[in-house]
Enzyme design. Structure first.
Site, short mmCIF file in Angstrom:
data_model
loop_
_atom_site.label_atom_id
_atom_site.label_comp_id
_atom_site.label_asym_id
_atom_site.label_seq_id
_atom_site.Cartn_x
_atom_site.Cartn_y
_atom_site.Cartn_z
N ARG A 118 -3.29 4.54 4.06
CA ARG A 118 -4.70 4.01 4.50
C ARG A 118 -5.67 4.43 3.49
O ARG A 118 -6.47 3.71 3.27
CB ARG A 118 -4.90 4.77 5.95
CG ARG A 118 -6.38 4.17 6.48
CD ARG A 118 -6.42 5.15 7.76
NE ARG A 118 -5.69 4.69 8.77
CZ ARG A 118 -5.67 3.71 9.32
NH1 ARG A 118 -6.73 2.80 9.55
NH2 ARG A 118 -4.67 3.29 10.58
N CYS B 200 -6.50 -6.11 -7.15
CA CYS B 200 -6.42 -5.58 -5.77
C CYS B 200 -5.74 -6.92 -5.16
O CYS B 200 -5.06 -6.45 -3.99
CB CYS B 200 -7.47 -5.07 -5.35
SG CYS B 200 -8.96 -6.38 -5.35
N TYR C 36 0.90 -1.17 0.09
CA TYR C 36 -0.04 -0.16 -0.05
C TYR C 36 0.88 1.13 -0.03
O TYR C 36 0.46 2.41 -0.77
CB TYR C 36 -0.94 0.02 1.34
CG TYR C 36 -1.84 -1.24 1.22
CD1 TYR C 36 -3.08 -1.12 0.68
CD2 TYR C 36 -1.47 -2.25 2.11
CE1 TYR C 36 -3.84 -2.33 0.54
CE2 TYR C 36 -2.38 -3.36 2.09
CZ TYR C 36 -3.50 -3.36 1.36
OH TYR C 36 -4.62 -4.39 1.64
#
Length: 280
Positions: free
Chosen positions: A227, A244, A213
């Site tokens: 986040r 994803c 991420y």
């Protein structure tokens, strides 16, 4: 228990006990099959043996992929510039819902949907005239619930069931590149500008590779937005087409997945084990 459910259960067991390399007999017993039948079923699903799968199932694999910074965001989508085995990764065109369509809640939009059996479990696919608007795993929910969720996103759309109209998406996901005769797949999805940017970044992660991420946040120019990236990844409406499943935590841990960690791991290893050699 379906074949995929047995495989999913076996994958989870092997992952949890990978450090001691459980024997074929042990894993087979865990899913209530004989070693012979489990080996045959696993090979049919994965194209490889449980032993080879265990050899690949290590944290070091994830770490190596995370260290491969150069190829994560720079690789071209062009099929002419890549030897990727998965044609759809290079033939996906992402198109966002227009502001007018958003305001009209899909008024006048014809949406065809269907349910399809795949090596990874049942999948639900929905398409409009402009492209694929929904792909998700559906074998853990009832058909009515899945269709209801689609209708909530397109409350004024005209929904009709047609596996014939949606089957080409499954073909793109699971057929061999040489067998794929259609042109580029288009996606017709709804998202904020930031979500769309994250989804475009996911399309640049090569098959068989992983990114964190934080890597994606840095690549987008928002190094403190890990986040927010995670939230955008979780909102992906088209499983596998926007990959994803290739995003994990910086530590190498799997991280979240809308359809569960076991499914995420299964998708990753299905993809890894079905790669073909790059073109020279």
């Amino acid at each position: 228990m379906s074949d995929y459910n047995r495989i999913e259960k076996a994958l989870t067991y092997m992952s949890e006990h990978a450090s001691r390399q459980p024997a074929l007999e042990e894993v087979a017993a865990h899913v209530h099959l004989s070693p012979f039948h489990f080996q045959r079923m696993f090979c049919q699903w994965a194209g490889t043996t449980p032993k080879r799968f265990l050899q690949a199932l290590t944290l070091e694999r994830g770490k190596r992929m995370l260290e491969d910074e150069h190829s994560l965001m720079d690789i071209s989508h062009s099929i002419g510039l890549s030897g990727s085995s998965r044609l759809y990764d290079h033939f996906v065109q992402l198109e966002a819902v227009t502001p007018g369509e958003y305001r009209n809640h899909g008024s006048g939009v014809a949406i065809q949907y269907g349910f399809h059996d795949t090596p990874l479990g049942e999948m639900f696919v929905a398409v409009t005239r402009r492209g694929v608007c929904r792909v998700e795993f559906s074998d853990d929910r009832g058909a009515d619930e899945v269709v209801s969720c689609l209708r909530s996103d397109w409350p004024r759309g005209n929904l009709a069931r047609s596996e014939e109209a949606t089957g080409y998406v499954i073909d793109a996901l699971f057929s061999k590149p040489a067998d794929w005769k259609r042109g580029p797949l288009s996606l017709h999805v709804e998202g904020t500008n930031f979500q769309i940017a994250v989804w475009r970044a996911l399309l640049r992660i090569p098959p068989g590779k992983l990114a964190s991420y934080s890597q994606i946040a840095r690549a987008l120019g928002y190094p403190k937005a890990s986040r927010a990236v995670g939230n955008a990844v979780g909102a992906n409406p088209v499983a596998m087409l926007i990959p994803c499943h290739r995003v994990i935590q910086q530590s190498g841990a799997l991280g979240g997945y809308r359809w569960g960690a076991s499914r995420k791991q299964a998708v990753q290893f299905w993809e890894l084990l079905h790669q073909e050699p790059a073109e020279l």
